[in-house]
Design a protein around this motif. Sequence first.
Motif, PDB file in Angstrom:
ATOM      1  N   GLN A 565       0.842  -1.199   0.000  1.00 25.48           N
ATOM      2  CA  GLN A 565       0.000   0.000   0.000  1.00 25.48           C
ATOM      3  C   GLN A 565       0.879   1.253   0.000  1.00 25.48           C
ATOM      4  O   GLN A 565       0.580   2.235  -0.696  1.00 25.48           O
ATOM      5  CB  GLN A 565      -0.898   0.024   1.235  1.00 25.48           C
ATOM      6  CG  GLN A 565      -1.949  -1.071   1.300  1.00 25.48           C
ATOM      7  CD  GLN A 565      -2.771  -0.961   2.581  1.00 25.48           C
ATOM      8  OE1 GLN A 565      -3.256   0.107   2.933  1.00 25.48           O
ATOM      9  NE2 GLN A 565      -2.896  -2.070   3.301  1.00 25.48           N
ATOM     10  N   CYS A 566       1.938   1.186   0.772  1.00 29.72           N
ATOM     11  CA  CYS A 566       2.873   2.306   0.843  1.00 29.72           C
ATOM     12  C   CYS A 566       3.579   2.510  -0.493  1.00 29.72           C
ATOM     13  O   CYS A 566       3.773   3.646  -0.948  1.00 29.72           O
ATOM     14  CB  CYS A 566       3.909   2.066   1.938  1.00 29.72           C
ATOM     15  SG  CYS A 566       3.199   1.755   3.573  1.00 29.72           S
ATOM     16  N   VAL A 567       3.959   1.420  -1.117  1.00 26.44           N
ATOM     17  CA  VAL A 567       4.656   1.486  -2.404  1.00 26.44           C
ATOM     18  C   VAL A 567       3.754   2.094  -3.468  1.00 26.44           C
ATOM     19  O   VAL A 567       4.187   2.948  -4.260  1.00 26.44           O
ATOM     20  CB  VAL A 567       5.139   0.084  -2.837  1.00 26.44           C
ATOM     21  CG1 VAL A 567       5.650   0.102  -4.269  1.00 26.44           C
ATOM     22  CG2 VAL A 567       6.225  -0.420  -1.885  1.00 26.44           C
ATOM     23  N   GLU A 568       2.494   1.691  -3.511  1.00 30.27           N
ATOM     24  CA  GLU A 568       1.561   2.229  -4.507  1.00 30.27           C
ATOM     25  C   GLU A 568       1.363   3.729  -4.300  1.00 30.27           C
ATOM     26  O   GLU A 568       1.304   4.502  -5.270  1.00 30.27           O
ATOM     27  CB  GLU A 568       0.215   1.501  -4.431  1.00 30.27           C
ATOM     28  CG  GLU A 568       0.264   0.061  -4.915  1.00 30.27           C
ATOM     29  CD  GLU A 568       0.835  -0.066  -6.325  1.00 30.27           C
ATOM     30  OE1 GLU A 568       0.393   0.712  -7.211  1.00 30.27           O
ATOM     31  OE2 GLU A 568       1.717  -0.924  -6.536  1.00 30.27           O
ATOM     32  N   PHE A 569       1.241   4.132  -3.034  1.00 29.83           N
ATOM     33  CA  PHE A 569       1.127   5.554  -2.729  1.00 29.83           C
ATOM     34  C   PHE A 569       2.339   6.312  -3.253  1.00 29.83           C
ATOM     35  O   PHE A 569       2.223   7.367  -3.878  1.00 29.83           O
ATOM     36  CB  PHE A 569       1.001   5.739  -1.214  1.00 29.83           C
ATOM     37  CG  PHE A 569       1.046   7.172  -0.760  1.00 29.83           C
ATOM     38  CD1 PHE A 569      -0.096   7.953  -0.763  1.00 29.83           C
ATOM     39  CD2 PHE A 569       2.238   7.743  -0.325  1.00 29.83           C
ATOM     40  CE1 PHE A 569      -0.062   9.281  -0.335  1.00 29.83           C
ATOM     41  CE2 PHE A 569       2.286   9.057   0.096  1.00 29.83           C
ATOM     42  CZ  PHE A 569       1.142   9.830   0.090  1.00 29.83           C
ATOM     43  N   GLN A 570       3.524   5.749  -3.027  1.00 34.01           N
ATOM     44  CA  GLN A 570       4.749   6.434  -3.416  1.00 34.01           C
ATOM     45  C   GLN A 570       4.937   6.458  -4.922  1.00 34.01           C
ATOM     46  O   GLN A 570       5.500   7.419  -5.470  1.00 34.01           O
ATOM     47  CB  GLN A 570       5.946   5.763  -2.737  1.00 34.01           C
ATOM     48  CG  GLN A 570       7.079   6.736  -2.423  1.00 34.01           C
ATOM     49  CD  GLN A 570       6.649   7.844  -1.486  1.00 34.01           C
ATOM     50  OE1 GLN A 570       6.052   7.613  -0.443  1.00 34.01           O
ATOM     51  NE2 GLN A 570       6.945   9.080  -1.864  1.00 34.01           N
ATOM     52  N   LYS A 571       4.488   5.427  -5.614  1.00 35.69           N
ATOM     53  CA  LYS A 571       4.574   5.416  -7.086  1.00 35.69           C
ATOM     54  C   LYS A 571       3.766   6.565  -7.677  1.00 35.69           C
ATOM     55  O   LYS A 571       4.195   7.229  -8.631  1.00 35.69           O
ATOM     56  CB  LYS A 571       4.075   4.075  -7.636  1.00 35.69           C
ATOM     57  CG  LYS A 571       5.054   2.927  -7.483  1.00 35.69           C
ATOM     58  CD  LYS A 571       4.482   1.649  -8.085  1.00 35.69           C
ATOM     59  CE  LYS A 571       5.463   0.491  -7.992  1.00 35.69           C
ATOM     60  NZ  LYS A 571       4.893  -0.767  -8.538  1.00 35.69           N
ATOM     61  N   GLU A 572       2.588   6.802  -7.119  1.00 37.53           N
ATOM     62  CA  GLU A 572       1.757   7.917  -7.588  1.00 37.53           C
ATOM     63  C   GLU A 572       2.465   9.245  -7.350  1.00 37.53           C
ATOM     64  O   GLU A 572       2.429  10.153  -8.188  1.00 37.53           O
ATOM     65  CB  GLU A 572       0.409   7.911  -6.866  1.00 37.53           C
ATOM     66  CG  GLU A 572      -0.491   6.734  -7.220  1.00 37.53           C
ATOM     67  CD  GLU A 572      -1.791   6.764  -6.440  1.00 37.53           C
ATOM     68  OE1 GLU A 572      -2.034   7.766  -5.725  1.00 37.53           O
ATOM     69  OE2 GLU A 572      -2.566   5.784  -6.528  1.00 37.53           O
ATOM     70  N   GLN A 573       3.112   9.336  -6.193  1.00 37.69           N
ATOM     71  CA  GLN A 573       3.823  10.572  -5.880  1.00 37.69           C
ATOM     72  C   GLN A 573       5.032  10.770  -6.799  1.00 37.69           C
ATOM     73  O   GLN A 573       5.361  11.906  -7.164  1.00 37.69           O
ATOM     74  CB  GLN A 573       4.291  10.555  -4.415  1.00 37.69           C
ATOM     75  CG  GLN A 573       3.163  10.484  -3.410  1.00 37.69           C
ATOM     76  CD  GLN A 573       2.082  11.504  -3.687  1.00 37.69           C
ATOM     77  OE1 GLN A 573       2.364  12.706  -3.785  1.00 37.69           O
ATOM     78  NE2 GLN A 573       0.847  11.052  -3.822  1.00 37.69           N
ATOM     79  N   ALA A 574       5.667   9.688  -7.183  1.00 36.34           N
ATOM     80  CA  ALA A 574       6.814   9.782  -8.095  1.00 36.34           C
ATOM     81  C   ALA A 574       6.382  10.340  -9.445  1.00 36.34           C
ATOM     82  O   ALA A 574       7.109  11.128 -10.065  1.00 36.34           O
ATOM     83  CB  ALA A 574       7.463   8.410  -8.264  1.00 36.34           C
ATOM     84  N   GLU A 575       5.200   9.942  -9.913  1.00 41.62           N
ATOM     85  CA  GLU A 575       4.690  10.464 -11.184  1.00 41.62           C
ATOM     86  C   GLU A 575       4.436  11.966 -11.084  1.00 41.62           C
ATOM     87  O   GLU A 575       4.735  12.725 -12.019  1.00 41.62           O
ATOM     88  CB  GLU A 575       3.401   9.730 -11.564  1.00 41.62           C
ATOM     89  CG  GLU A 575       3.617   8.270 -11.941  1.00 41.62           C
ATOM     90  CD  GLU A 575       2.303   7.543 -12.241  1.00 41.62           C
ATOM     91  OE1 GLU A 575       1.249   8.215 -12.224  1.00 41.62           O
ATOM     92  OE2 GLU A 575       2.350   6.332 -12.500  1.00 41.62           O
ATOM     93  N   LYS A 576       3.893  12.406  -9.953  1.00 43.55           N
ATOM     94  CA  LYS A 576       3.642  13.834  -9.753  1.00 43.55           C
ATOM     95  C   LYS A 576       4.963  14.596  -9.695  1.00 43.55           C
ATOM     96  O   LYS A 576       5.092  15.682 -10.275  1.00 43.55           O
ATOM     97  CB  LYS A 576       2.854  14.053  -8.461  1.00 43.55           C
ATOM     98  CG  LYS A 576       1.443  13.492  -8.502  1.00 43.55           C
ATOM     99  CD  LYS A 576       0.742  13.678  -7.152  1.00 43.55           C
ATOM    100  CE  LYS A 576      -0.652  13.061  -7.162  1.00 43.55           C
ATOM    101  NZ  LYS A 576      -1.319  13.186  -5.834  1.00 43.55           N
ATOM    102  N   ARG A 577       5.919  14.033  -8.980  1.00 46.11           N
ATOM    103  CA  ARG A 577       7.223  14.696  -8.869  1.00 46.11           C
ATOM    104  C   ARG A 577       7.878  14.829 -10.234  1.00 46.11           C
ATOM    105  O   ARG A 577       8.398  15.906 -10.581  1.00 46.11           O
ATOM    106  CB  ARG A 577       8.121  13.910  -7.918  1.00 46.11           C
ATOM    107  CG  ARG A 577       9.543  14.441  -7.834  1.00 46.11           C
ATOM    108  CD  ARG A 577      10.349  13.761  -6.753  1.00 46.11           C
ATOM    109  NE  ARG A 577      11.740  14.195  -6.766  1.00 46.11           N
ATOM    110  CZ  ARG A 577      12.643  13.906  -5.844  1.00 46.11           C
ATOM    111  NH1 ARG A 577      12.295  13.152  -4.803  1.00 46.11           N
ATOM    112  NH2 ARG A 577      13.893  14.343  -5.928  1.00 46.11           N
ATOM    113  N   ALA A 578       7.850  13.767 -11.008  1.00 46.57           N
ATOM    114  CA  ALA A 578       8.462  13.795 -12.337  1.00 46.57           C
ATOM    115  C   ALA A 578       7.792  14.839 -13.224  1.00 46.57           C
ATOM    116  O   ALA A 578       8.453  15.554 -13.986  1.00 46.57           O
ATOM    117  CB  ALA A 578       8.383  12.412 -12.980  1.00 46.57           C
TER     118      ALA A 578
END
Length: 590
Positions: A565-578
């Motif tokens: 769950q934490c990883v999925e949350f962070q993947k979404e944030q990585a897309e926003k950051r990029a």
Amino acid sequence: MKKLTKLMAILLVLGMVFAMAACSNTAQKEKGEEQPSGTDEGAGEGTAGDLADIIPEETVTLDVYTQLANYSGEQIGWFAQVMKEKFNVKLNIINEGDGTFATRMAAGNLGDIVVFGNDSDEYIQAIKAGLLLDWEEDNLVQEYGPYIWEHMQPALEKNKKISPDGKLYGFGHNVGTSPEEHEAFFYGPFIRWDLYKKLGYPEVNTLEDFVGLLEEMVRLEPTSDTGAKTYGVSMFPDWDGNMVMMVKATGALYGYDEFGFGLYNVNTQEYEDALKKDGMYLRALKFYNQLYQKGLLDPDSMTQPYDAMIEKYQTGAAFFNIFDWMSMGAYNTPKHLEQGKAMLPLAAKDQKNLAYGLNVYGGNRVWTIGAKTNYPELCMAIINWLATPEGTMTSFYGPKGVTWDYDDQGRPYLTELGEACMADGNTQMTGGYSGTFADGANQINNTTWSKDAVNPEASNGDTYNYLRWETRLSRPVSEIEQDWRDRVGALDLNEYLEKKGHVSVALGTTYSEPPKSDELLVVWNQVAETIKTYSWKAIYAKSDAEFDAIVEEMIQKANEYGYQQCVEFQKEQAEKRASLENEVKKLIEE
């Protein structure tokens, strides 16, 4: 002709403001007009009369709750004296211990000045609870924070955008002046160069090569200045967050920035979860375990506080560190340099050291004011002064005229005392200031401007970073430092890494991690505790087989708690950051 974007237009206006301010100051000097003196000096443009009205007649103690402090209690030493002289206040530093935030939230009073370690979960909670002051209410920041208001508009706008109610509650740390520049490098690695020289400058191709090198160094020098046993590395747990700090930070040597439960590759803009097999975090974890297995890791690393760790670097009990201030800053005292000893950078051939791009929006460590303070104007005036050139320089280097000043050409320089203080924090202060420099350092432990932002009062365009000042780089250095310069063909760490191509830049953007749901937060905390606990166990594994078994158990336990769950949350944030990084790239290209 290049298109003038909205951001660059803002920066142009800010540059004009700096220029106008400089012209105004010059005109005043030419007319023989005196600058404000006493408690008003440098507190902020246009505040002399107003500031005089808010300076208390009797000394006031302000509670400064700062999640970044390594210290708790009354601020002492030279910074305390500066605060007393300028604002007639004492600062009571309240650091972040177990349950501190929850306790203060429950009491309904966070403090007078409040500094958050990030602009996400707890910061948002404090806003929603009504415990932070709106800086624009009654024109507080406009009247008592004019320097901030005039020169940090992008950072203030960012703060309003991430606030759940769209109001202004502060600004993030390390504000920059141009998105095209990056901060000075502070990631290494840094080693005992004198021992490296004695070994004949052996080649280091990759991270793991340092293990054998450190083994040879310990053989050369088995005892420290105090006669204690020496090690390759000494660590400490105080700054562990989602992961073990020193382990995750080692990823910076290859362009990885900490990002939730994992690392973000600033070159590929890809997120890598911490527990990925053959990923950077587990690679670094294995590196420190290899040091332990060979007797090269300080066995106190898991339990000792920061102060105990840094003392070992100061006395030469450890030979490798990835941070400049824990290595060069701690060890390279005048005495050691005279003895021909120094910790200096040596990058492996495959490294791409991380540097942070200057961020005109500011970082995620937020300056705020508690809603229950009885002294809102005074708190604002103090933060405003810390954002002025004098306040910034003082916070970094000590009192003006004592440890630093400007020469007759208007270039910043460190005095003899200032040089001694930067080389050794235990240097005794003079000029009417008591204690050592380190004892009196600003314990709030947060910045306003980035050290690598341009200092508008420097005539030559120098930044606030003394290591890069023209007056400093032109000075002769010790024999061992000159040996390093001759060997690498550079004057300092920045020139060295740039010349050798060891550069990865994390662009400064408006990205801010959103608050997590209550359900995710419970999972997150359980996973964080699991990863930290098992990471330390893995570091202390006595064999490769034991290390692998502990890592497997760590992965299993983390997954049971909901790691994915934490990883999925962070993947979404990585897309926003990029996406936000790509916007900055366009600004730079236009």
